[in-house]
Design a protein around this motif. Structure first.
Motif, PDB file in Angstrom:
ATOM      1  N   VAL A   4      40.798  38.827  31.212  1.00 24.26           N
ATOM      2  CA  VAL A   4      39.866  38.213  32.168  1.00 24.26           C
ATOM      3  C   VAL A   4      40.603  37.448  33.264  1.00 24.26           C
ATOM      4  O   VAL A   4      40.318  37.613  34.460  1.00 24.26           O
ATOM      5  CB  VAL A   4      38.881  37.286  31.415  1.00 24.26           C
ATOM      6  N   ALA A   5      41.583  36.619  32.870  1.00 21.90           N
ATOM      7  CA  ALA A   5      42.253  35.770  33.866  1.00 21.90           C
ATOM      8  C   ALA A   5      43.032  36.617  34.871  1.00 21.90           C
ATOM      9  O   ALA A   5      42.952  36.389  36.085  1.00 21.90           O
ATOM     10  CB  ALA A   5      43.183  34.782  33.167  1.00 21.90           C
ATOM     11  N   ALA A   6      43.771  37.611  34.388  1.00 24.16           N
ATOM     12  CA  ALA A   6      44.591  38.433  35.295  1.00 24.16           C
ATOM     13  C   ALA A   6      43.714  39.216  36.258  1.00 24.16           C
ATOM     14  O   ALA A   6      44.038  39.349  37.450  1.00 24.16           O
ATOM     15  CB  ALA A   6      45.463  39.380  34.476  1.00 24.16           C
ATOM     16  N   LEU A   7      42.595  39.735  35.766  1.00 21.72           N
ATOM     17  CA  LEU A   7      41.714  40.513  36.638  1.00 21.72           C
ATOM     18  C   LEU A   7      41.041  39.610  37.678  1.00 21.72           C
ATOM     19  O   LEU A   7      40.927  39.970  38.850  1.00 21.72           O
ATOM     20  CB  LEU A   7      40.655  41.250  35.813  1.00 21.72           C
ATOM     21  N   ARG A   8      40.613  38.424  37.243  1.00 16.60           N
ATOM     22  CA  ARG A   8      40.006  37.491  38.206  1.00 16.60           C
ATOM     23  C   ARG A   8      41.011  37.097  39.285  1.00 16.60           C
ATOM     24  O   ARG A   8      40.671  36.988  40.468  1.00 16.60           O
ATOM     25  CB  ARG A   8      39.503  36.230  37.475  1.00 16.60           C
ATOM     26  N   LYS A   9      42.256  36.901  38.854  1.00 20.22           N
ATOM     27  CA  LYS A   9      43.311  36.535  39.812  1.00 20.22           C
ATOM     28  C   LYS A   9      43.517  37.641  40.847  1.00 20.22           C
ATOM     29  O   LYS A   9      43.797  37.383  42.017  1.00 20.22           O
ATOM     30  CB  LYS A   9      44.611  36.274  39.048  1.00 20.22           C
ATOM     31  N   ALA A  10      43.340  38.894  40.399  1.00 16.21           N
ATOM     32  CA  ALA A  10      43.488  40.030  41.317  1.00 16.21           C
ATOM     33  C   ALA A  10      42.262  40.203  42.217  1.00 16.21           C
ATOM     34  O   ALA A  10      42.244  41.062  43.089  1.00 16.21           O
ATOM     35  CB  ALA A  10      43.732  41.304  40.509  1.00 16.21           C
ATOM     36  N   GLY A  11      41.218  39.397  41.963  1.00 15.98           N
ATOM     37  CA  GLY A  11      40.021  39.470  42.811  1.00 15.98           C
ATOM     38  C   GLY A  11      38.927  40.358  42.245  1.00 15.98           C
ATOM     39  O   GLY A  11      37.956  40.674  42.937  1.00 15.98           O
ATOM     40  N   VAL A  12      39.062  40.751  40.976  1.00 16.42           N
ATOM     41  CA  VAL A  12      38.043  41.604  40.349  1.00 16.42           C
ATOM     42  C   VAL A  12      36.891  40.732  39.829  1.00 16.42           C
ATOM     43  O   VAL A  12      37.124  39.667  39.259  1.00 16.42           O
ATOM     44  CB  VAL A  12      38.650  42.398  39.161  1.00 16.42           C
ATOM     45  N   THR A  13      35.665  41.201  40.041  1.00 19.88           N
ATOM     46  CA  THR A  13      34.507  40.519  39.458  1.00 19.88           C
ATOM     47  C   THR A  13      34.405  40.931  37.996  1.00 19.88           C
ATOM     48  O   THR A  13      34.196  42.107  37.684  1.00 19.88           O
ATOM     49  CB  THR A  13      33.209  40.924  40.203  1.00 19.88           C
ATOM     50  N   VAL A  14      34.595  39.949  37.102  1.00 20.23           N
ATOM     51  CA  VAL A  14      34.476  40.206  35.661  1.00 20.23           C
ATOM     52  C   VAL A  14      33.244  39.457  35.170  1.00 20.23           C
ATOM     53  O   VAL A  14      33.123  38.253  35.388  1.00 20.23           O
ATOM     54  CB  VAL A  14      35.718  39.718  34.882  1.00 20.23           C
ATOM     55  N   PHE A  15      32.330  40.187  34.536  1.00 22.99           N
ATOM     56  CA  PHE A  15      31.125  39.530  34.022  1.00 22.99           C
ATOM     57  C   PHE A  15      30.890  39.978  32.583  1.00 22.99           C
ATOM     58  O   PHE A  15      31.704  40.721  32.024  1.00 22.99           O
ATOM     59  CB  PHE A  15      29.920  39.803  34.933  1.00 22.99           C
ATOM     60  N   ALA A  16      29.794  39.506  31.975  1.00 21.90           N
ATOM     61  CA  ALA A  16      29.654  39.718  30.530  1.00 21.90           C
ATOM     62  C   ALA A  16      28.230  40.052  30.125  1.00 21.90           C
ATOM     63  O   ALA A  16      27.270  39.843  30.871  1.00 21.90           O
ATOM     64  CB  ALA A  16      30.111  38.464  29.785  1.00 21.90           C
ATOM     65  N   GLY A  17      28.128  40.560  28.903  1.00 21.90           N
ATOM     66  CA  GLY A  17      26.831  40.836  28.292  1.00 21.90           C
ATOM     67  C   GLY A  17      26.973  40.780  26.786  1.00 21.90           C
ATOM     68  O   GLY A  17      28.086  40.796  26.250  1.00 21.90           O
ATOM     69  N   SER A  18      25.843  40.722  26.097  1.00 22.78           N
ATOM     70  CA  SER A  18      25.873  40.727  24.627  1.00 22.78           C
ATOM     71  C   SER A  18      26.204  42.108  24.101  1.00 22.78           C
ATOM     72  O   SER A  18      26.732  42.262  23.007  1.00 22.78           O
ATOM     73  CB  SER A  18      24.507  40.330  24.063  1.00 22.78           C
TER      74      SER A  18
END
Ligand SMILES: [Zn+2]
Length: 401
Positions: free
Chosen positions: A284-298
């Motif tokens: 999650v952290a590396a992708l967010r740092k690259a500017g990727v939108t990371v989201f979640a679901g159950s």
């Protein structure tokens, strides 16, 4: 226009504010006045943390047995096998309570925990045809006042390997599904180009978004993600395409991940993760740092895939933080962002947040600040839809059903 006043709301920045709601949206946000004569009917939130309602970004409303009878998990006979699991699911569903009832139970579980926007995948294949889609479309209509639901026409049995599915997916979009789904183009249909031709073709034809289940691991999964990103960029679909799970991103080298992150961010493809227990999952952290939108679901809640799931996106933020090794406040805030603002961005939600003009869909809970909420997961919450209380202590009020 009727106004509702909420006093002493603690916002994510720590400030205490008085909130005014008119026409279902925030019309004013001011420093808490502590007036000796508050406006009549004002609701004193007494310093509770106020957060925008959570975003349940990936769920299956048609296949859960939540609040139905307990269905013990059946293990696969020779390692995880999607086809075998689908066969177990079909057998379980034949004996289950009516779909509308089970979907409502699951939906109320999510709303009770503070999610007021969700994206549900709904199974479409040659065996069930459009039955699931028709049932869940009716559920969405019935609960429109309570929760915003996006529906994905999901080819649970593949597309090319399940003849007639492409036509059914097209019909599902015509009936009202918002997005077209996909399923492991390589390992399931064994034809990445053929599978993606159908998915992107239907998205273009119907002006629909895309959300693909991708469990394929390692470089195979990475190859498929790159193919999806390239097509997204070529077709100008930035911001409308999601890869759900993307396990492949969890087991490649840091160098490969950095390059992939750049491509995924550049193409405007979002990544959904539920931080599953026994898999490497997208960092999650590396992708967010690259500017990727990371989201979640159950994802699955008490269904034929696994017995877990509680419909609580704050608990999901806790799991994501725990599995990601997040300890610092800024990291815990990132875990919260994944289940809130990033989810709203991935789903393209209008008017999200605690701001003047935004929809007054929010949760009030007992925590000092966001990092504490993520680690403590307080269950004592009140959920407001358009400024009206709809759930308290995990339960949807009888009048709002
Ligand atoms: Zn899923």
């Amino acid at each position: 226009m009727d106004q509702t006043h909420f006093l002493n709301a603690r916002l994510a920045d720590g400030s205490l504010r008085d909130l005014t709601v008119a026409g279902g949206r925030f019309s004013a946000i001011a420093l808490a006045a502590n007036a000796t004569m508050p406006p009549s009917g004002a609701i004193d939130l007494a310093g509770q943390l106020v957060l925008p309602a959570f975003v349940e970004g990936h769920i299956h409303l048609d296949t859960s047995f939540y609040d139905d009878v307990w269905r013990p998990h059946i293990p696969c006979t020779n390692g995880f096998d999607v086809r075998e699991r689908v066969a177990f699911q079909m057998r379980n569903l034949e004996q289950a309570a009516p779909m509308a009832e089970r979907a409502r139970n699951q939906l109320e579980l999510c709303v009770g925990n503070g999610s007021l926007a969700m994206r549900s995948h709904v199974m479409v294949d040659a065996a069930v045809g459009l039955k699931h889609v028709e049932a869940i479309l009716a559920v969405r209509e019935k609960y429109r006042h309570l929760v915003d639901i996006q529906l994905v026409a999901f080819p649970q049995s593949g597309i090319l390997s399940s003849p007639g599915t492409a036509e059914l997916l097209d019909e599902a979009l015509k009936l009202g599904c918002d997005l077209i789904g996909g399923l492991d183009p390589a390992s399931f249909d064994r034809d990445v180009k053929g599978h993606l031709d159908v998915v992107f073709g239907l998205a273009e034809k119907r002006g629909a978004g895309i959300d693909i289940h991708l469990h394929d691991r390692g470089t195979l999964g990475l190859f498929e993600i790159e193919e999806i990103a390239a097509r997204t960029a070529t077709m100008g679909m930035q911001g409308k395409v999601v890869v759900s799970h993307a396990y492949g991103l969890g087991d490649i080298s840091a160098d490969a991940l950095a390059k992939a992150g750049e491509r995924i961010a550049g193409a405007g493809v979002a990544i959904m993760t539920n931080a599953p227990g026994d898999h490497p999952f997208p960092p999650v952290a590396a992708l967010r740092k690259a500017g990727v939108t990371v989201f979640a679901g159950s994802d699955n809640i008490r269904d034929s895939w696994w017995p877990y799931g509680d419909g609580d996106m704050l608990n999901r933020a806790n799991m994501i933080g725990y599995r990601s090794g997040f300890y610092e406040d800024c990291e815990l805030e990132a875990a919260y962002d994944v289940v809130s603002h990033a989810g709203a961005k991935a789903l393209g939600l209008e008017g999200y947040g605690i701001a003047v003009g935004a929809k007054a869909d929010f949760v009030a809970l007992k925590a000092e600040h966001v990092p504490e909420a993520v680690v403590a997961v307080p269950k004592d919450r009140t959920v407001y839809r358009a400024g009206r209380e709809v759930a308290r202590g995990g339960k949807v009020g009888p009048k709002t059903r």
